[in-house]
Design an enzyme around this catalytic site. Structure first.
Site, PDB file in Angstrom:
ATOM      1  CD  GLU A  58      -2.407   1.558   2.508  1.00  0.00           C
ATOM      2  OE1 GLU A  58      -3.797   1.573   2.633  1.00  0.00           O
ATOM      3  OE2 GLU A  58      -1.765   1.675   3.492  1.00  0.00           O
ATOM      4  CD1 TRP A  80      -6.460   0.415   0.095  1.00  0.00           C
ATOM      5  CD2 TRP A  80      -7.959   1.712   0.018  1.00  0.00           C
ATOM      6  NE1 TRP A  80      -5.948   1.617   0.635  1.00  0.00           N
ATOM      7  CE2 TRP A  80      -6.788   2.433   0.740  1.00  0.00           C
ATOM      8  CE3 TRP A  80      -9.306   2.619  -0.092  1.00  0.00           C
ATOM      9  CZ2 TRP A  80      -6.807   3.487   1.295  1.00  0.00           C
ATOM     10  CZ3 TRP A  80      -9.379   3.865   0.322  1.00  0.00           C
ATOM     11  CH2 TRP A  80      -8.110   4.320   0.953  1.00  0.00           C
ATOM     12  CE1 TYR A 123      -4.988   9.205   3.114  1.00  0.00           C
ATOM     13  CE2 TYR A 123      -6.055   7.302   2.316  1.00  0.00           C
ATOM     14  CZ  TYR A 123      -5.678   7.935   3.175  1.00  0.00           C
ATOM     15  OH  TYR A 123      -6.629   8.007   4.275  1.00  0.00           O
ATOM     16  CB  CYS A 170      -8.405   8.276   7.814  1.00  0.00           C
ATOM     17  SG  CYS A 170     -10.009   7.367   7.436  1.00  0.00           S
ATOM     18  NE  ARG A 191     -11.010  12.215   7.359  1.00  0.00           N
ATOM     19  CZ  ARG A 191     -11.966  10.876   7.416  1.00  0.00           C
ATOM     20  NH1 ARG A 191     -12.749  11.062   8.542  1.00  0.00           N
ATOM     21  NH2 ARG A 191     -12.201  10.443   6.661  1.00  0.00           N
ATOM     22  CG  ASP A 194     -10.942   0.595  12.913  1.00  0.00           C
ATOM     23  OD1 ASP A 194     -10.935   0.028  14.002  1.00  0.00           O
ATOM     24  OD2 ASP A 194     -11.110  -0.189  11.894  1.00  0.00           O
TER      25      ASP A 194
END
Length: 289
Positions: A58, A80, A123, A170, A191, A194
């Site tokens: 990733e 994803w 991203y 995130c 922000r 999890d």
């Protein structure tokens, strides 16, 4: 990884029950910060097994600027898949396929992948092309030429493109800092975190990014500082995080970058090696989409 367990305890103790977008429900705490010193080892959670190959793939996907999950799927990384699948189910082309069939079509059908496997300007797009600006190359150049600047920042939060993203970022912004002992440090502002599924992955990803950028600019990796806005544990992950708290953390592993690698932009997953990773058994949990 006592620091991660400290975060878990903090959210369980001081968080409040809160509704969320996924309708799963969370225990949420606003504003947390944890620090991971890379001199003590690579901060990969040991109280459950983390799929490190996915972390590497990733991150290299982000660095490349790619936003199509076919690269991930082709490298056996499925973290994803759910987001483009949810979008696909709302399209006219949807024929009742389940998730596994959708992923297999991405793997084998380039045209299908071009149409349905893109996440929008997430991203990688923002890192490498934020309204025409290659933030990552600029950052590396500035670290080499002006290490003491206070402007070593990359933002993934682009207000003009957030609505076009399958999932708004995130981990929204990060900043590098060269300390007085000439170590490179990194702080991430996330922000939304999890705690059970995402955060262990995020810690490893940005710690690895710190190592790679340090190597690129000729500095030693120092500390990863992780700041989270909405730090939350989903209600269907409570038992899983409590189980982790009963487990004794193991010695942290190390990262080895194969010799002869010249640039962060030329790395392959095989160039990054995890050494001496000891871990407790995997703990399963459903992702909230």
């Amino acid at each position: 990884m006592q620091e991660y367990l400290k975060l878990v305890k903090n959210v369980l103790k001081n968080g409040v029950e809160k509704a969320d977008r996924t309708k799963t429900g969370t225990i949420s705490l606003f504003g947390t910060q944890n620090r991971y010193n890379l001199a003590q080892g690579f901060p990969l959670v040991t109280t459950k097994k983390i799929y490190f190959h996915a972390v590497v793939v990733e991150l290299l996907w982000f660095i490349s600027g790619n936003t199509n999950i076919k690269y991930l799927v082709d490298n056996n990384v499925n973290i994803w898949n759910e987001w483009p699948f949810e979008i696909y189910k709302k399209s006219k082309e949807y024929q009742g396929e389940d998730l596994s069939t959708f992923v297999e079509k991405i793997r084998t059908d380039y045209q299908f992948a071009d149409l349905h496997a893109n996440l929008g300007p997430v991203y990688g797009k923002q890192w490498r092309n934020f309204n025409g600006k290659d933030q990552l190359k600029t950052l590396i150049n500035n670290l080499k030429n002006d290490p003491d600047s206070r402007r070593h920042i990359i933002s993934a939060w682009n207000p003009s493109e957030v609505e076009d993203m399958a999932l708004p970022p995130c981990h929204t912004m990060f900043q590098f800092y060269v300390s007085g002992d000439r170590k490179l440090n990194l702080q991430l502002y996330q922000r939304s975190g999890d705690i059970f599924l995402g955060v262990p992955f995020n810690i490893a990803s940005y710690a690895l990014l710190l190592i790679l950028i340090s190597k690129e600019v000729g500095l030693e990796a120092g500390e990863f500082v992780h700041t989270i806005g909405d730090a939350h544990i989903y209600l269907n992950h409570i038992e899983q995080v409590k189980e982790q708290l009963t487990r004794e953390p193991k010695k942290l592993p190390k990262i080895k970058i194969k010799d002869g690698i010249k640039s962060i932009f030329n790395l392959t997953p095989e160039d990054i090696v995890l050494v001496d990773y000891e871990f407790h058994p995997r703990i399963k949990g459903l992702v909230a989409v």
